[in-house]
Enzyme design. Structure first.
Site, PDB file in Angstrom:
ATOM      1  N   ASP A  93       6.415 -24.691 -21.199  1.00 18.20           N
ATOM      2  CA  ASP A  93       6.108 -25.277 -19.894  1.00 18.20           C
ATOM      3  C   ASP A  93       5.634 -24.151 -18.970  1.00 18.20           C
ATOM      4  O   ASP A  93       6.306 -23.116 -18.867  1.00 18.20           O
ATOM      5  CB  ASP A  93       7.405 -25.918 -19.350  1.00 18.20           C
ATOM      6  CG  ASP A  93       7.160 -26.755 -18.108  1.00 18.20           C
ATOM      7  OD1 ASP A  93       6.384 -26.322 -17.238  1.00 18.20           O
ATOM      8  OD2 ASP A  93       7.778 -27.824 -18.008  1.00 18.20           O
TER       9      ASP A  93
ATOM     10  N   PHE B 115      -5.626 -24.398 -18.061  1.00 15.02           N
ATOM     11  CA  PHE B 115      -5.973 -25.827 -18.122  1.00 15.02           C
ATOM     12  C   PHE B 115      -4.783 -26.722 -17.802  1.00 15.02           C
ATOM     13  O   PHE B 115      -4.968 -27.900 -17.505  1.00 15.02           O
ATOM     14  CB  PHE B 115      -6.436 -26.205 -19.536  1.00 15.02           C
ATOM     15  CG  PHE B 115      -7.694 -25.523 -19.994  1.00 15.02           C
ATOM     16  CD1 PHE B 115      -8.927 -25.960 -19.549  1.00 15.02           C
ATOM     17  CD2 PHE B 115      -7.643 -24.460 -20.875  1.00 15.02           C
ATOM     18  CE1 PHE B 115     -10.095 -25.342 -19.978  1.00 15.02           C
ATOM     19  CE2 PHE B 115      -8.794 -23.832 -21.308  1.00 15.02           C
ATOM     20  CZ  PHE B 115     -10.025 -24.270 -20.858  1.00 15.02           C
TER      21      PHE B 115
ATOM     22  N   SER C  12     -11.920 -28.836  -9.904  1.00 12.61           N
ATOM     23  CA  SER C  12     -12.534 -30.157 -10.058  1.00 12.61           C
ATOM     24  C   SER C  12     -13.453 -30.484  -8.890  1.00 12.61           C
ATOM     25  O   SER C  12     -13.182 -30.121  -7.740  1.00 12.61           O
ATOM     26  CB  SER C  12     -11.411 -31.194 -10.111  1.00 12.61           C
ATOM     27  OG  SER C  12     -11.939 -32.497 -10.020  1.00 12.61           O
TER      28      SER C  12
ATOM     29  N   TYR D 114      -3.668 -35.338  -6.083  1.00  6.00           N
ATOM     30  CA  TYR D 114      -4.265 -34.549  -7.169  1.00  6.00           C
ATOM     31  C   TYR D 114      -5.281 -33.556  -6.599  1.00  6.00           C
ATOM     32  O   TYR D 114      -5.263 -32.361  -6.904  1.00  6.00           O
ATOM     33  CB  TYR D 114      -4.917 -35.492  -8.186  1.00  6.00           C
ATOM     34  CG  TYR D 114      -5.914 -34.843  -9.091  1.00  6.00           C
ATOM     35  CD1 TYR D 114      -5.513 -33.898 -10.040  1.00  6.00           C
ATOM     36  CD2 TYR D 114      -7.286 -35.139  -9.001  1.00  6.00           C
ATOM     37  CE1 TYR D 114      -6.438 -33.290 -10.873  1.00  6.00           C
ATOM     38  CE2 TYR D 114      -8.205 -34.540  -9.833  1.00  6.00           C
ATOM     39  CZ  TYR D 114      -7.786 -33.617 -10.769  1.00  6.00           C
ATOM     40  OH  TYR D 114      -8.704 -33.011 -11.578  1.00  6.00           O
TER      41      TYR D 114
ATOM     42  N   LYS E  69      -5.361 -29.248  -6.359  1.00  8.57           N
ATOM     43  CA  LYS E  69      -6.445 -28.374  -6.832  1.00  8.57           C
ATOM     44  C   LYS E  69      -6.921 -27.462  -5.693  1.00  8.57           C
ATOM     45  O   LYS E  69      -7.166 -26.272  -5.892  1.00  8.57           O
ATOM     46  CB  LYS E  69      -7.617 -29.212  -7.358  1.00  8.57           C
ATOM     47  CG  LYS E  69      -7.336 -29.909  -8.681  1.00  8.57           C
ATOM     48  CD  LYS E  69      -7.288 -28.925  -9.838  1.00  8.57           C
ATOM     49  CE  LYS E  69      -6.923 -29.604 -11.157  1.00  8.57           C
ATOM     50  NZ  LYS E  69      -6.616 -28.654 -12.231  1.00  8.57           N
TER      51      LYS E  69
ATOM     52  N   PRO F  19     -10.673 -48.425  -5.146  1.00  8.06           N
ATOM     53  CA  PRO F  19     -10.423 -47.659  -3.912  1.00  8.06           C
ATOM     54  C   PRO F  19     -10.519 -46.155  -4.188  1.00  8.06           C
ATOM     55  O   PRO F  19     -10.050 -45.687  -5.217  1.00  8.06           O
ATOM     56  CB  PRO F  19      -8.980 -48.048  -3.525  1.00  8.06           C
ATOM     57  CG  PRO F  19      -8.678 -49.295  -4.284  1.00  8.06           C
ATOM     58  CD  PRO F  19      -9.543 -49.291  -5.514  1.00  8.06           C
TER      59      PRO F  19
HETATM   60  C1  UD1 Z   1     -12.198 -39.367 -11.649  1.00  7.20           C
HETATM   61  C2  UD1 Z   1     -11.310 -39.010 -10.495  1.00  7.20           C
HETATM   62  C3  UD1 Z   1     -11.540 -37.565 -10.188  1.00  7.20           C
HETATM   63  C4  UD1 Z   1     -11.241 -36.711 -11.399  1.00  7.20           C
HETATM   64  C5  UD1 Z   1     -12.070 -37.184 -12.570  1.00  7.20           C
HETATM   65  C6  UD1 Z   1     -11.645 -36.499 -13.822  1.00  7.20           C
HETATM   66  C7  UD1 Z   1     -10.947 -41.038  -9.178  1.00  7.20           C
HETATM   67  C8  UD1 Z   1     -11.237 -41.743  -7.916  1.00  7.20           C
HETATM   68  N1  UD1 Z   1     -11.585 -39.859  -9.350  1.00  7.20           N
HETATM   69  O1  UD1 Z   1     -13.541 -39.160 -11.239  1.00  7.20           O
HETATM   70  O2  UD1 Z   1     -10.713 -37.163  -9.118  1.00  7.20           O
HETATM   71  O3  UD1 Z   1     -11.514 -35.361 -11.149  1.00  7.20           O
HETATM   72  O4  UD1 Z   1     -11.892 -38.578 -12.751  1.00  7.20           O
HETATM   73  O5  UD1 Z   1     -12.533 -36.747 -14.858  1.00  7.20           O
HETATM   74  O6  UD1 Z   1     -10.155 -41.474  -9.995  1.00  7.20           O
HETATM   75  N2  UD1 Z   1     -15.646 -46.733 -13.660  1.00  7.20           N
HETATM   76  C9  UD1 Z   1     -15.809 -48.066 -14.000  1.00  7.20           C
HETATM   77  N3  UD1 Z   1     -14.870 -48.637 -14.814  1.00  7.20           N
HETATM   78  C10 UD1 Z   1     -13.794 -47.936 -15.328  1.00  7.20           C
HETATM   79  C11 UD1 Z   1     -13.651 -46.576 -14.961  1.00  7.20           C
HETATM   80  C12 UD1 Z   1     -14.598 -46.016 -14.111  1.00  7.20           C
HETATM   81  O7  UD1 Z   1     -16.758 -48.719 -13.582  1.00  7.20           O
HETATM   82  O8  UD1 Z   1     -12.982 -48.531 -16.059  1.00  7.20           O
HETATM   83  C13 UD1 Z   1     -16.692 -46.099 -12.810  1.00  7.20           C
HETATM   84  C14 UD1 Z   1     -16.176 -45.466 -11.530  1.00  7.20           C
HETATM   85  O9  UD1 Z   1     -16.185 -46.371 -10.473  1.00  7.20           O
HETATM   86  C15 UD1 Z   1     -17.192 -44.320 -11.353  1.00  7.20           C
HETATM   87  C16 UD1 Z   1     -17.559 -43.923 -12.777  1.00  7.20           C
HETATM   88  O10 UD1 Z   1     -17.223 -45.050 -13.582  1.00  7.20           O
HETATM   89  O11 UD1 Z   1     -18.355 -44.789 -10.727  1.00  7.20           O
HETATM   90  C17 UD1 Z   1     -16.797 -42.723 -13.290  1.00  7.20           C
HETATM   91  O12 UD1 Z   1     -15.399 -42.934 -13.110  1.00  7.20           O
HETATM   92  P1  UD1 Z   1     -14.324 -41.940 -13.739  1.00  7.20           P
HETATM   93  O13 UD1 Z   1     -14.650 -41.685 -15.171  1.00  7.20           O
HETATM   94  O14 UD1 Z   1     -12.969 -42.477 -13.426  1.00  7.20           O
HETATM   95  O15 UD1 Z   1     -14.581 -40.572 -12.974  1.00  7.20           O
HETATM   96  P2  UD1 Z   1     -14.607 -40.269 -11.402  1.00  7.20           P
HETATM   97  O16 UD1 Z   1     -14.221 -41.432 -10.576  1.00  7.20           O
HETATM   98  O17 UD1 Z   1     -15.914 -39.653 -11.090  1.00  7.20           O
END
Ligand code: UD1
Length: 379
Positions: free
Chosen positions: A78, A105, A149, A173, A177, A318
């Site tokens: 850890d 990481f 990030s 989160y 960072k 959100p």
């Molecule tokens: C997310 C985190 C970000 C983190 C990153 C790590 C949030 C708000 N942000 O980024 O802080 O550093 O992951 O990789 O959680 N989407 C869908 N359906 C899904 C999942 C995602 O439509 O089931 C869309 C989201 O709205 C977004 C895109 O896919 O437009 C990418 O989403 P995601 O992979 O979760 O990454 P981030 O939101 O960019």
């Protein structure tokens, strides 16, 4: 040969970076608590790197490599524990040569979870970084690459986003960072000799092209790419697209997806640059500089792999933003790195991993060392 300590090296990005470092000839020591990583990932990394012989140190500890000291050592531990860290610095390196650099990481990364459990995030991400810095001080190591990030930029309309953009995280989160970045800047300013790279990842996805290692999230994936892979594998019924009314060309969110092997190679380059240049604090975005929408990704995945992905457009999530794309020019300028792999490569390699390992590493031999000992014992 450099000896590198990877905290969280059994996770998604850590395991791919471990392979890149082994292939570049480095020795690697991994410390991981396996909360979101698997010893099986590193066993497979050893195979991919063609490390010939194996040696088990203890039930929760193994090492693999040609002769002694081992090229790859895995310690269960850890990062908040000074004892575990001392062991990694003293014993993990094989005893005769210390750790030259650390790639950090280890950390928690689920945005939603961080809102429900903020103290856990501050503890693991921030206290963990404090303990690591203290251990580096005790062992005279001043070279560090930190997994930061793009989440630090918060919700911004700026496209692309340069490193100089204001930091405005919007969840625990992201705050953790930002806090660690700040702490590292303070440490670098207080004591001469530090070589630190803060690497701000955009959206790392895909897998090693062998399909042997990849992303293996615990439970229901929060992120798009692993979720989409699980839909393709039949583990999930359909993809929910979060919002079809964003101000983007097709109404779905736009992100900067980069292949995890490009990201892993970015870490290798950052290490080389830190070691070659005078002490410095380097802050770099790691992204492709290209934006792709959710539907771009779905279509590319379908076309590349000859599949159909069921999806439904639902409400916005959100905390999401319309678009997030890296200004990647500084990484190219400072370390000659840019992404080489395409969205199709990402989709092909991600599917190679998911289709060959529909349950991730589960079902594989998760006991560190056991199968290795049977395969090729070394006295
Ligand atoms: C997310 C985190 C970000 C983190 C990153 C790590 C949030 C708000 N942000 O980024 O802080 O550093 O992951 O990789 O959680 N989407 C869908 N359906 C899904 C999942 C995602 O439509 O089931 C869309 C989201 O709205 C977004 C895109 O896919 O437009 C990418 O989403 P995601 O992979 O979760 O990454 P981030 O939101 O960019």
């Amino acid at each position: 040969m450099t000896t590198v300590l990877l905290t969280g090296g059994a996770g998604f990005i850590g395991s791919h970076t471990c392979l890149v470092l082994l292939e570049a000839g480095h020795r690697v020591v991994v410390i991981d608590d396996f909360s979101n990583g698997s010893p099986e990932a590193l066993r497979r990394v050893s195979e991919l790197a063609r490390l010939g012989s194996w040696r088990q140190l203890a039930p929760e500890q193994w090492a693999a490599g040609e002769g002694q000291p081992a090229r790859l050592t895995l310690l269960k531990g850890d990062v908040r524990s000074p004892q575990d860290l001392d062991r990694a610095f003293e014993d993990g390196g094989g005893g005769d040569s210390g750790i030259d650099a650390v790639l950090h990481f280890a950390g928690l990364k689920a945005v939603g979870e961080s809102m429900g459990q903020p103290l856990r995030y501050w503890d693991v991400n921030v206290v963990g970084a404090v303990r690591l810095l203290e251990a580096m001080g005790r062992h005279g190591c001043q070279t560090l690459v930190f997994s930061s990030s793009a989440t630090l930029y918060g919700i911004t309309d700026r496209v692309p986003i340069p490193e100089t953009a204001p930091l405005q995280p919007i969840n625990p989160y992201g705050y953790t960072k930002a806090a660690v970045e700040r702490m590292l800047a303070d440490v670098a300013a207080s004591t001469p000799g530090w070589r630190i790279a803060l690497l701000r990842y955009f959206n790392p996805v895909g897998a090693h092209p062998s399909g042997r290692i990849g992303e293996d999230p615990n439970g229901r994936p929060n992120n798009l790419f692993p979720f989409l892979c699980q839909v393709a594998a039949g583990r999930r019924q359909q993809l929910e697209v979060f919002g079809g009314d964003w101000p983007t060309p097709d109404g779905t969110g736009v992100r900067d997806y980069l292949h995890v092997m490009d990201l892993a190679e970015g870490h290798g380059r950052a290490l080389e640059v830190l070691q070659a240049e005078p002490p410095q604090l380097l802050t770099l975005n790691l992204g492709s500089g290209c934006g792709h929408s959710v539907l771009d990704l779905v279509r590319s995945f379908e076309a590349t792999n000859g599949l159909t992905l069921p999806y439904a457009v639902v409400d916005r999530r959100p905390g999401d933003s319309a678009i997030s794309v890296a200004d990647h020019r500084e990484a190219e300028r400072r370390m000659g790195w840019r992404t080489k792999r395409s969205l199709a490569d990402i989709c092909r390699d991600g599917w190679a991993w998911q289709s060959a390992n529909p349950e991730g590493y589960r079902g594989s031999d998760r006991q560190p060392g056991r199968s290795l000992i049977q395969a090729q014992p070394v006295s």
